[in-house]
Design a protein around this motif. Structure first.
Motif, PDB file in Angstrom:
ATOM      1  N   ARG A 122       0.853  -1.198   0.000  1.00  0.00           N
ATOM      2  CA  ARG A 122       0.000   0.000   0.000  1.00  0.00           C
ATOM      3  C   ARG A 122       0.882   1.238   0.000  1.00  0.00           C
ATOM      4  O   ARG A 122       1.907   1.281   0.679  1.00  0.00           O
ATOM      5  N   GLU A 123       0.473   2.250  -0.724  1.00  0.00           N
ATOM      6  CA  GLU A 123       1.225   3.511  -0.793  1.00  0.00           C
ATOM      7  C   GLU A 123       0.761   4.445   0.309  1.00  0.00           C
ATOM      8  O   GLU A 123       0.298   5.552   0.073  1.00  0.00           O
ATOM      9  N   THR A 124       0.884   3.978   1.538  1.00  0.00           N
ATOM     10  CA  THR A 124       0.532   4.763   2.724  1.00  0.00           C
ATOM     11  C   THR A 124       1.679   4.688   3.714  1.00  0.00           C
ATOM     12  O   THR A 124       2.768   4.200   3.391  1.00  0.00           O
ATOM     13  N   SER A 125       1.426   5.200   4.935  1.00  0.00           N
ATOM     14  CA  SER A 125       2.467   5.122   5.962  1.00  0.00           C
ATOM     15  C   SER A 125       2.793   3.683   6.320  1.00  0.00           C
ATOM     16  O   SER A 125       3.940   3.326   6.533  1.00  0.00           O
ATOM     17  N   CYS A 126       1.745   2.820   6.380  1.00  0.00           N
ATOM     18  CA  CYS A 126       1.948   1.384   6.606  1.00  0.00           C
ATOM     19  C   CYS A 126       2.094   0.717   5.230  1.00  0.00           C
ATOM     20  O   CYS A 126       1.089   0.350   4.606  1.00  0.00           O
ATOM     21  N   THR A 127       3.312   0.610   4.763  1.00  0.00           N
ATOM     22  CA  THR A 127       3.552   0.168   3.387  1.00  0.00           C
ATOM     23  C   THR A 127       3.102  -1.261   3.156  1.00  0.00           C
ATOM     24  O   THR A 127       2.514  -1.580   2.129  1.00  0.00           O
ATOM     25  N   TYR A 128       3.349  -2.164   4.115  1.00  0.00           N
ATOM     26  CA  TYR A 128       3.060  -3.581   3.941  1.00  0.00           C
ATOM     27  C   TYR A 128       1.957  -3.989   4.916  1.00  0.00           C
ATOM     28  O   TYR A 128       2.019  -3.687   6.109  1.00  0.00           O
ATOM     29  N   ASP A 129       0.948  -4.672   4.361  1.00  0.00           N
ATOM     30  CA  ASP A 129      -0.201  -5.093   5.161  1.00  0.00           C
ATOM     31  C   ASP A 129      -0.562  -6.524   4.776  1.00  0.00           C
ATOM     32  O   ASP A 129       0.003  -7.105   3.837  1.00  0.00           O
ATOM     33  N   ILE A 130      -1.534  -7.108   5.492  1.00  0.00           N
ATOM     34  CA  ILE A 130      -1.976  -8.485   5.250  1.00  0.00           C
ATOM     35  C   ILE A 130      -3.454  -8.455   4.888  1.00  0.00           C
ATOM     36  O   ILE A 130      -4.289  -8.029   5.699  1.00  0.00           O
ATOM     37  N   HIS A 131      -3.778  -8.882   3.665  1.00  0.00           N
ATOM     38  CA  HIS A 131      -5.158  -8.950   3.213  1.00  0.00           C
ATOM     39  C   HIS A 131      -5.227  -9.891   2.020  1.00  0.00           C
ATOM     40  O   HIS A 131      -4.462  -9.739   1.055  1.00  0.00           O
TER      41      HIS A 131
END
Length: 385
Positions: A122-131
């Motif tokens: 994701r191009e946000t502050s939390c670059t890597y997420d789980i989905h």
């Protein structure tokens, strides 16, 4: 209704426990490895912060488990799970593949469970997420509603088209009773070739990981060298400032109380001043022979000016001066309710600080001379030949 030979399903839960474990990896290490591959493949600006990613996923995994699993149900026959894991790693590179397990049900039904964690960028502050849905859509461009079903059907078709399902030994005996010798030799040859191919793929994956590790170590060593160089420059600058600002006054006969730790630190530098001075003379001569000219670096003129004002006899008399300071110093190691301290004259304290500053000055210059000699050494070896 005809039952399909192979059924593939995805569930957002951890796979049930089985007796036979075929493949296992650490969850946190695999997640960090997948995130690093995403960072390199997408050519994201900035440095990959491995520690921050590891800390974030470590906190997330403490709260709850994010492991999903694929279920491969086969009516008759066994699955070539090694080749399957390789194909899945290529098809879904943003999945962290954790475990592969197998169990045998009634009527010779084999069920394989593959645990994984889907990672999404994701191009946000939390670059890597789980989905799950977002990760599949990001890799295979499916619609979010039908991403899971389309993925299962594609995996089924891929397994059947590549003939990854082999008849089990019980099924073959019931059909043909006994194998002929040529069939056995051919089957063994095929299995050995498949095993060698899988081993080659595994070695290639391990080689990629080792290359990533070497690259991280190279970057860390470069940062460490830059940090050491900055520290040596700061030591030279502080030594120059201390030696230029030292002036004797009538107040130098007063007594001071300093911490025993500071006194030991200054005295140690003063005692090793003669040794570091000899090293500086040797390195200066060696650098002039190696480079063919005097080395150039920041604060060079100020260092040469200070070195010219200090006589060689002053350096060799340092040990006698240190003995005089030790005789005039009162050390109290066990005071009541206080840390160990030292009582000495202000003039002796200033003398120790000047010697320590000169030690830092020479040590910083020695660092730059060693680096200069080391960088030019390969060139000179070719010139000698």
């Amino acid at each position: 209704m005809k039952v399909r030979e192979l059924q593939v399903n995805i569930y957002p839960t951890l796979a049930p426990s089985t007796e036979e474990l075929l493949y296992k990896r650490e969850e946190l290490d695999e997640l960090c490895y997948v995130c690093e591959k995403i960072h390199l493949n997408r050519e994201i600006l900035g440095k990959y912060e491995c520690d921050q990613v590891k800390q974030r996923f470590h906190s997330m995994l403490k709260i709850m488990t994010f492991v999903h699993h694929m279920e491969f149900s086969i009516i008759s026959g066994k699955l070539n799970w090694e080749q399957l894991m390789q194909d899945l790693a290529v098809l879904l590179p943003q999945f962290a593949w954790i475990r592969c397990k197998m169990t045998k049900k009634k009527n010779n039904r084999f069920i394989y469970y593959v645990d994984f964690i889907p990672v999404v960028y994701r191009e946000t502050s939390c670059t890597y997420d789980i989905h799950l849905q977002d990760s599949i859509q990001q890799q295979l461009f499916y619609s979010p509603k039908e991403s899971v079903s389309n993925l299962c059907s594609d995996i089924e078709q891929s397994i059947l088209s590549k003939s990854l399902i082999h008849p089990s030994q019980e099924t073959e005996i019931s059909k043909n009773e006994l194998y002929s010798e040529p069939q056995e030799e051919a089957t063994c040859f095929i299995r050995e070739a498949t095993s060698l191919k899988n081993q080659l793929l595994i070695y290639q994956e391990e080689l990629k990981r080792s290359n990533y590790t070497k690259e991280r170590m190279r970057i860390a060593n470069e940062k460490l060298e830059i940090l050491i160089e900055e520290m040596e420059r700061a030591a030279i600058y502080s030594g120059i400032r201390q030696l230029n600002s030292s002036k004797e006054t009538d107040e130098d006969k007063e007594y001071l109380h300093i911490a025993f730790r500071e006194y030991s630190y200054l005295m140690q530098k003063a005692k090793y001043l003669e040794k570091i001075w000899k090293q500086n003379r040797e390195l200066t001569m060696q650098s002039e022979k190696t480079v063919g000219k005097t080395p150039n670096y920041k604060y060079k003129n100020q260092v040469e000016e200070i070195k010219s004002t200090i006589l060689d006899s002053d350096v060799f008399l340092t040990m006698n001066k240190c003995r005089e300071i030790e005789e005039n110093t009162v050390i109290n190691l066990y005071p009541w309710f206080r840390k160990p301290f030292v009582k000495l004259m202000k003039a002796d304290y200033i003398s120790l600080k000047n010697k320590a500053a000169y030690f830092d000055l020479l040590q910083g210059e020695n660092y730059f001379l060693r680096k200069l000699i080391y960088d030019c050494q390969p060139i000179n070896s070719y010139q000698v030949k």
